[in-house]
Design a protein around this motif. Structure first.
Motif, PDB file in Angstrom:
ATOM      1  N   VAL A 149      -0.762  -7.757   1.636  1.00 46.03           N
ATOM      2  CA  VAL A 149      -1.010  -9.019   2.327  1.00 46.03           C
ATOM      3  C   VAL A 149      -1.156 -10.115   1.281  1.00 46.03           C
ATOM      4  CG1 VAL A 149      -2.585 -10.252   3.858  1.00 46.03           C
ATOM      5  CG2 VAL A 149      -2.159  -7.829   4.216  1.00 46.03           C
ATOM      6  N   ASP A 150      -0.454 -11.215   1.482  1.00 46.33           N
ATOM      7  CA  ASP A 150      -0.621 -12.359   0.596  1.00 46.33           C
ATOM      8  C   ASP A 150      -1.977 -12.985   0.900  1.00 46.33           C
ATOM      9  OD1 ASP A 150       1.875 -11.945  -0.514  1.00 46.33           O
ATOM     10  OD2 ASP A 150       2.865 -13.168   1.005  1.00 46.33           O
ATOM     11  N   ASN A 151      -2.824 -13.112  -0.106  1.00 50.43           N
ATOM     12  CA  ASN A 151      -4.220 -13.503   0.096  1.00 50.43           C
ATOM     13  C   ASN A 151      -4.422 -14.975   0.429  1.00 50.43           C
ATOM     14  OD1 ASN A 151      -5.326 -10.964  -0.290  1.00 50.43           O
ATOM     15  ND2 ASN A 151      -5.295 -11.195  -2.511  1.00 50.43           N
ATOM     16  N   ASP A 152      -3.397 -15.791   0.323  1.00 49.80           N
ATOM     17  CA  ASP A 152      -3.616 -17.221   0.463  1.00 49.80           C
ATOM     18  C   ASP A 152      -3.692 -17.711   1.893  1.00 49.80           C
ATOM     19  OD1 ASP A 152      -0.994 -16.606   0.890  1.00 49.80           O
ATOM     20  OD2 ASP A 152      -0.193 -18.342  -0.187  1.00 49.80           O
ATOM     21  N   ASP A 153      -3.361 -16.891   2.886  1.00 48.47           N
ATOM     22  CA  ASP A 153      -3.311 -17.468   4.226  1.00 48.47           C
ATOM     23  C   ASP A 153      -4.040 -16.697   5.315  1.00 48.47           C
ATOM     24  OD1 ASP A 153      -1.664 -15.309   4.313  1.00 48.47           O
ATOM     25  OD2 ASP A 153      -0.044 -16.306   5.385  1.00 48.47           O
ATOM     26  N   HIS A 154      -4.652 -15.553   5.049  1.00 47.64           N
ATOM     27  CA  HIS A 154      -5.254 -14.824   6.165  1.00 47.64           C
ATOM     28  C   HIS A 154      -6.745 -15.099   6.350  1.00 47.64           C
ATOM     29  CE1 HIS A 154      -7.279 -11.502   4.015  1.00 47.64           C
ATOM     30  NE2 HIS A 154      -6.280 -11.593   3.154  1.00 47.64           N
ATOM     31  N   ASN A 155      -7.383 -15.766   5.411  1.00 48.51           N
ATOM     32  CA  ASN A 155      -8.762 -16.258   5.543  1.00 48.51           C
ATOM     33  C   ASN A 155      -9.747 -15.194   6.024  1.00 48.51           C
ATOM     34  OD1 ASN A 155      -7.901 -18.825   4.778  1.00 48.51           O
ATOM     35  ND2 ASN A 155      -7.357 -19.337   6.890  1.00 48.51           N
ATOM     36  N   GLY A 156      -9.599 -13.987   5.578  1.00 48.41           N
ATOM     37  CA  GLY A 156     -10.539 -12.943   5.929  1.00 48.41           C
ATOM     38  C   GLY A 156     -10.292 -12.277   7.270  1.00 48.41           C
ATOM     39  N   ASN A 157      -9.306 -12.719   8.027  1.00 53.27           N
ATOM     40  CA  ASN A 157      -8.994 -12.088   9.308  1.00 53.27           C
ATOM     41  C   ASN A 157      -8.371 -10.713   9.083  1.00 53.27           C
ATOM     42  OD1 ASN A 157      -9.811 -14.342  10.772  1.00 53.27           O
ATOM     43  ND2 ASN A 157      -7.777 -15.272  10.663  1.00 53.27           N
ATOM     44  N   THR A 158      -8.521  -9.846  10.061  1.00 53.98           N
ATOM     45  CA  THR A 158      -7.896  -8.528   9.985  1.00 53.98           C
ATOM     46  C   THR A 158      -6.399  -8.681  10.181  1.00 53.98           C
ATOM     47  OG1 THR A 158      -9.870  -7.494  10.915  1.00 53.98           O
ATOM     48  CG2 THR A 158      -7.842  -6.219  10.986  1.00 53.98           C
ATOM     49  N   VAL A 159      -5.638  -8.100   9.288  1.00 56.66           N
ATOM     50  CA  VAL A 159      -4.179  -8.166   9.384  1.00 56.66           C
ATOM     51  C   VAL A 159      -3.660  -6.785   9.753  1.00 56.66           C
ATOM     52  CG1 VAL A 159      -2.037  -8.608   8.131  1.00 56.66           C
ATOM     53  CG2 VAL A 159      -4.061 -10.013   7.676  1.00 56.66           C
ATOM     54  N   THR A 160      -2.853  -6.736  10.804  1.00 50.88           N
ATOM     55  CA  THR A 160      -2.241  -5.489  11.248  1.00 50.88           C
ATOM     56  C   THR A 160      -0.743  -5.591  11.024  1.00 50.88           C
ATOM     57  OG1 THR A 160      -3.952  -5.232  12.932  1.00 50.88           O
ATOM     58  CG2 THR A 160      -1.973  -3.921  13.203  1.00 50.88           C
ATOM     59  N   VAL A 161      -0.166  -4.493  10.561  1.00 55.20           N
ATOM     60  CA  VAL A 161       1.269  -4.465  10.274  1.00 55.20           C
ATOM     61  C   VAL A 161       1.912  -3.348  11.086  1.00 55.20           C
ATOM     62  CG1 VAL A 161       3.007  -4.097   8.487  1.00 55.20           C
ATOM     63  CG2 VAL A 161       0.925  -5.341   7.948  1.00 55.20           C
ATOM     64  N   GLY A 162       3.017  -3.684  11.735  1.00 55.04           N
ATOM     65  CA  GLY A 162       3.813  -2.677  12.424  1.00 55.04           C
ATOM     66  C   GLY A 162       5.057  -2.390  11.602  1.00 55.04           C
ATOM     67  N   LEU A 163       5.304  -1.111  11.324  1.00 57.39           N
ATOM     68  CA  LEU A 163       6.470  -0.721  10.546  1.00 57.39           C
ATOM     69  C   LEU A 163       7.221   0.342  11.340  1.00 57.39           C
ATOM     70  CD1 LEU A 163       8.122  -0.790   7.886  1.00 57.39           C
ATOM     71  CD2 LEU A 163       6.596   0.989   7.028  1.00 57.39           C
TER      72      LEU A 163
END
Length: 187
Positions: free
Chosen positions: A79-93
């Motif tokens: 995850v690129d750290n500059d834009d998620h502001n601590g939110n949980t990021v989920t990825v579908g692959l």
């Protein structure tokens, strides 16, 4: 996804296997708000480490390649750290290999088949893929079995040599002790 570091997915592939992959990212565990995507860096690499696909600052995308060598292929994401502001990021692959990568709609149009004929064609391709995989596993099994038989023969020879050496050493010890005790006149 962890907020920092790489998360990798591995797949063991044989030569000439077609791979299609789709990925997308979103915030939260179940919130599929597709208007704002957190950005990712994705890197797909071959068993020897050469990059097959690399994309930075992307929230979604697609990659495809044909395996040029057998081995473990890796798809790594961060995850690129500059834009998620601590939110949980989920990825579908979605990682598809072999028969699952075929575009069955275009096959049906090209060969002018539909319904049950198309399903039979799919099943025929799946059966062929299973047969090829079984043949590969059987040849791999033969190689492993051959190595096992050779190892067993070597261990048997080593055991016989060790037993022979122990018998010779004990006979020499017995001869030496008899001679020693006769010299000392204990026997």
């Amino acid at each position: 996804m962890p907020s920092s570091g790489w998360k990798c997915v591995y797949e063991e592939l044989q030569t000439n296997v077609v791979v299609l992959g789709d990925y997308h990212s979103f915030y939260g565990d179940g919130d599929h708000n597709y208007t704002i995507h957190p950005t990712l860096t994705i890197k797909v690499s071959s068993p020897h480490g050469s990059n097959l696909y690399k994309k930075e600052k992307s929230g979604y995308g697609r990659f495809a390649f044909t395996a040029s060598e057998p081995g473990t292929y890796a798809a790594c994401l961060t995850v690129d750290n500059d834009d998620h502001n601590g939110n949980t990021v989920t990825v579908g692959l979605d990682w598809k290999t072999g028969v699952a990568t075929k575009d069955w709609d275009s096959v049906a149009k090209k060969e002018k088949i539909e319904g049950l004929d198309l399903e039979m064609k799919k099943l025929q391709d799946y059966v062929q893929a299973i047969k090829d995989n079984m043949n590969r596993l059987m040849s791999k099994d033969l190689g492993i079995r051959y190595a096992s038989v050779q190892t067993n023969a070597r261990v048997a020879k080593y055991s016989q040599a060790s037993l022979g050496l122990c018998i010779v050493v004990s006979a020499l010890q017995l001869w030496y002790l008899r001679r020693y005790f006769r010299k000392k006149k204990l026997i």
